[in-house]
Design an enzyme around this catalytic site. Structure first.
Site, PDB file in Angstrom:
ATOM      1  N   LYS A  58       0.870  -1.178   0.000  1.00  0.00           N
ATOM      2  CA  LYS A  58       0.000   0.000   0.000  1.00  0.00           C
ATOM      3  C   LYS A  58       0.901   1.220   0.000  1.00  0.00           C
ATOM      4  O   LYS A  58       2.078   1.141   0.363  1.00  0.00           O
ATOM      5  CB  LYS A  58      -0.884   0.024   1.254  1.00  0.00           C
ATOM      6  CG  LYS A  58      -2.172   0.799   1.075  1.00  0.00           C
ATOM      7  CD  LYS A  58      -3.221   0.005   0.315  1.00  0.00           C
ATOM      8  CE  LYS A  58      -4.485   0.809   0.088  1.00  0.00           C
ATOM      9  NZ  LYS A  58      -5.572  -0.036  -0.433  1.00  0.00           N
TER      10      LYS A  58
HETATM   11  P1  NAD Z   1     -13.008   7.587  -2.688  1.00  0.00           P
HETATM   12  O1  NAD Z   1     -12.017   8.629  -2.324  1.00  0.00           O
HETATM   13  O2  NAD Z   1     -13.453   7.458  -4.107  1.00  0.00           O
HETATM   14  O3  NAD Z   1     -14.342   7.775  -1.819  1.00  0.00           O
HETATM   15  C1  NAD Z   1     -14.343   7.832  -0.421  1.00  0.00           C
HETATM   16  C2  NAD Z   1     -15.707   8.340   0.027  1.00  0.00           C
HETATM   17  O4  NAD Z   1     -15.782   8.304   1.441  1.00  0.00           O
HETATM   18  C3  NAD Z   1     -16.004   9.781  -0.376  1.00  0.00           C
HETATM   19  O5  NAD Z   1     -17.373   9.867  -0.749  1.00  0.00           O
HETATM   20  C4  NAD Z   1     -15.775  10.564   0.903  1.00  0.00           C
HETATM   21  O6  NAD Z   1     -16.535  11.754   0.947  1.00  0.00           O
HETATM   22  C5  NAD Z   1     -16.256   9.561   1.912  1.00  0.00           C
HETATM   23  N1  NAD Z   1     -15.744   9.748   3.258  1.00  0.00           N
HETATM   24  C6  NAD Z   1     -14.468   9.988   3.640  1.00  0.00           C
HETATM   25  N2  NAD Z   1     -14.409  10.101   4.968  1.00  0.00           N
HETATM   26  C7  NAD Z   1     -15.665   9.903   5.416  1.00  0.00           C
HETATM   27  C8  NAD Z   1     -16.261   9.891   6.698  1.00  0.00           C
HETATM   28  N3  NAD Z   1     -15.537  10.105   7.791  1.00  0.00           N
HETATM   29  N4  NAD Z   1     -17.576   9.648   6.783  1.00  0.00           N
HETATM   30  C9  NAD Z   1     -18.321   9.431   5.671  1.00  0.00           C
HETATM   31  N5  NAD Z   1     -17.821   9.435   4.456  1.00  0.00           N
HETATM   32  C10 NAD Z   1     -16.518   9.681   4.328  1.00  0.00           C
HETATM   33  O7  NAD Z   1     -12.408   6.211  -2.153  1.00  0.00           O
HETATM   34  P2  NAD Z   1     -12.768   4.743  -2.617  1.00  0.00           P
HETATM   35  O8  NAD Z   1     -11.799   4.334  -3.661  1.00  0.00           O
HETATM   36  O9  NAD Z   1     -14.230   4.640  -2.874  1.00  0.00           O
HETATM   37  O10 NAD Z   1     -12.392   3.920  -1.299  1.00  0.00           O
HETATM   38  C11 NAD Z   1     -13.299   3.787  -0.204  1.00  0.00           C
HETATM   39  C12 NAD Z   1     -12.838   2.649   0.686  1.00  0.00           C
HETATM   40  O11 NAD Z   1     -12.815   1.437  -0.087  1.00  0.00           O
HETATM   41  C13 NAD Z   1     -11.428   2.793   1.275  1.00  0.00           C
HETATM   42  O12 NAD Z   1     -11.410   2.159   2.536  1.00  0.00           O
HETATM   43  C14 NAD Z   1     -10.573   2.001   0.307  1.00  0.00           C
HETATM   44  O13 NAD Z   1      -9.357   1.580   0.879  1.00  0.00           O
HETATM   45  C15 NAD Z   1     -11.511   0.851   0.015  1.00  0.00           C
HETATM   46  N6  NAD Z   1     -11.238   0.127  -1.222  1.00  0.00           N
HETATM   47  C16 NAD Z   1     -11.152   0.757  -2.416  1.00  0.00           C
HETATM   48  C17 NAD Z   1     -10.907   0.032  -3.573  1.00  0.00           C
HETATM   49  C18 NAD Z   1     -10.885   0.674  -4.928  1.00  0.00           C
HETATM   50  O14 NAD Z   1     -10.825  -0.063  -5.927  1.00  0.00           O
HETATM   51  N7  NAD Z   1     -10.958   1.990  -5.055  1.00  0.00           N
HETATM   52  C19 NAD Z   1     -10.732  -1.360  -3.499  1.00  0.00           C
HETATM   53  C20 NAD Z   1     -10.843  -1.995  -2.263  1.00  0.00           C
HETATM   54  C21 NAD Z   1     -11.112  -1.233  -1.127  1.00  0.00           C
END
Ligand code: NAD
Length: 421
Positions: free
Chosen positions: A110
């Protein structure tokens, strides 16, 4: 801003504690536990970026490899002010288990930069990304370490990294990152992959628990790449999305929020879920405590903690985010009979399709969307069934079962390879 007020929790402590919890069950000796509790490589960089106003700012970034025994390491890059060494360590450890649970030939990694990407211009973001890519170019590569998007990064970020790395090597190296735009070697279906994997997991989990996904009431915390796609696909599958949130707060409507695309369009226009939507505005804490069938945390780690776990009324939690539930909260949820499908299983769809992208890049032979979706579902379903079989055999939780599966596979690889020299 209505974010969760989690008591300070350290994600790496939580990740290690989850590992320790399974160590006894699979008979890990102290030496092996020590190996797995530590990251093999931790790279910190402090680098200058020329800002639009002519000033120079120094940013800090990390790239961490937890374990590479099963193959090149894989994991996302996060841009956020909350990025820290311990957060990246935890996320890299979770990637090791996740790749093993779904049977990918990868280890875990990561990375991240301590930055609020929304506070930078596009030019500043490009210069930051290209300089960070140059700094970490000594440890990334298609055979070594393949980054991907995570919170605060996207296909454009990956395109800049791919281009920077290719310029340094003197030829195009598309397989150095995944989550790229399709025009430069990305895979169809990658943007939706994590959310689609969450849908497949929800289908399996509902069948497993004798629940109907059609008509199930769902609340989603976090409306970014993962949360928005999961919400849209679940809505398409007949579930009723009653609440959604971002850092700005949450919206709730008891009989369903309606057109998810319209909310997404409004969010894109305003940068957050806007006021004026038919749903009532509630806090993120209130969203987590809603009386729903399925709660999907899709924001960041540590959101369900000992301070609020007792308030959760959902029947089922599908962890789309990484590490959204602390070990203390897990115990409370289990005691209350909440069925939790853990992150290392539920959100693996992203890394599975990243693997497909890498394979396509290495072969310069690209698949059609239906092939990506079919293969993704096959892998997600197989992993769910394997975890479920362990849960039934060991009489344990889905998280413990997923850890037994993932950690055992890593341990087996370490044993058969041996400790060098
Ligand atoms: P992103 O940046 O696209 O979206 C994150 C969202 O969470 C945004 O809408 C933001 O406003 C919201 N957010 C942030 N802090 C918050 C809080 N305290 N309360 C409520 N909402 C909040 O990120 P993403 O790529 O969608 O990733 C989200 C999660 O999924 C992370 O934990 C990431 O590690 C995990 N993840 C992502 C992927 C991927 O392919 N992008 C794969 C596996 C896991």
């Amino acid at each position: 801003m209505a974010t969760s007020t989690a008591p300070a929790s350290n994600a790496f402590d939580d990740a290690r504690s989850q590992l320790r919890a399974v160590a006894g069950r699979i008979g890990l000796d102290a030496g092996m536990l020590d190996v797995l509790s530590n990251c093999i490589r931790e790279f910190t960089v402090n680098f200058p970026v020329l800002m639009d106003d002519g000033s120079v700012r120094v940013f800090t970034g990390y790239r961490i490899h937890h374990n590479e025994v099963r193959g090149p390491v894989k994991g996302g890059l996060r841009y956020s002010l909350n990025v820290s060494l311990d957060e990246v360590r935890a996320l890299s450890m979770w990637m090791t288990w996740k790749c093993a649970v779904v049977g990918l030939p990868y280890g875990g990694a990561k990375g991240g930069v301590v930055v609020d990407p929304r506070a930078l211009s596009k030019g500043e973001l490009e210069r930051l990304t290209r300089r960070f890519a140059t700094e970490i170019s000594v440890i990334i590569g298609p055979d070594e370490d393949i980054p991907a998007p995570d919170m605060g990064t996207d296909g454009q970020t990956m395109a800049w990294i791919m281009d920077t790395y290719s310029m340094l090597r003197g030829h195009s190296v598309p397989a150095v990152v995944t989550g790229k735009p399709v025009s430069i070697g990305g895979s169809v279906g990658r943007v939706e992959a994590t959310g689609r994997g969450v849908l497949f997991t929800a289908m399996k989990a509902c069948a497993d628990r004798g629940m109907s996904l059609k008509g199930a009431r769902v609340a989603v915390q976090g409306f970014g790449n993962v949360g928005s796609v999961a919400a849209k696909l679940l809505d398409d599958a007949g579930a009723i999305i009653v609440a959604l949130s971002d850092t700005n707060g949450a919206i709730y409507k008891e009989d369903g929020l309606g057109d998810i695309d319209a909310i997404l369009a409004a969010q894109r226009q305003h940068g957050f879920i806007p006021e004026g939507h038919p749903g009532v505005h509630i806090t993120n804490q209130e969203l987590l405590a809603l009386d729903v069938d399925i709660l999907i945390p899709a924001a960041l780690e540590g959101q369900i903690h000992r301070g609020n776990a007792g308030a959760v009324r959902a029947k089922m939690i599908i962890e789309a985010a990484n590490g959204p539930t602390t070990p203390e909260a897990d115990a409370v949820l289990n005691a209350a009979g909440v069925f939790v499908v853990p992150d290392i299983l539920a959100n693996a769809g992203g890394v599975v399709v990243s693997y497909f992208e890498w394979v396509q890049d290495l072969q310069s032979f690209f698949w059609e969307e239906h092939e990506v979706e079919t293969r993704l579902q096959r892998i997600m379903d197989r992993a769910y069934d394997e975890v479920k079989a362990i849960r039934e055999r060991e009489q344990c939780t889905m998280r413990e079962a997923a850890y037994i599966l993932g950690v055992s596979r890593v341990v087996e690889a370490i044993k058969v390879r041996g400790i060098f020299p």
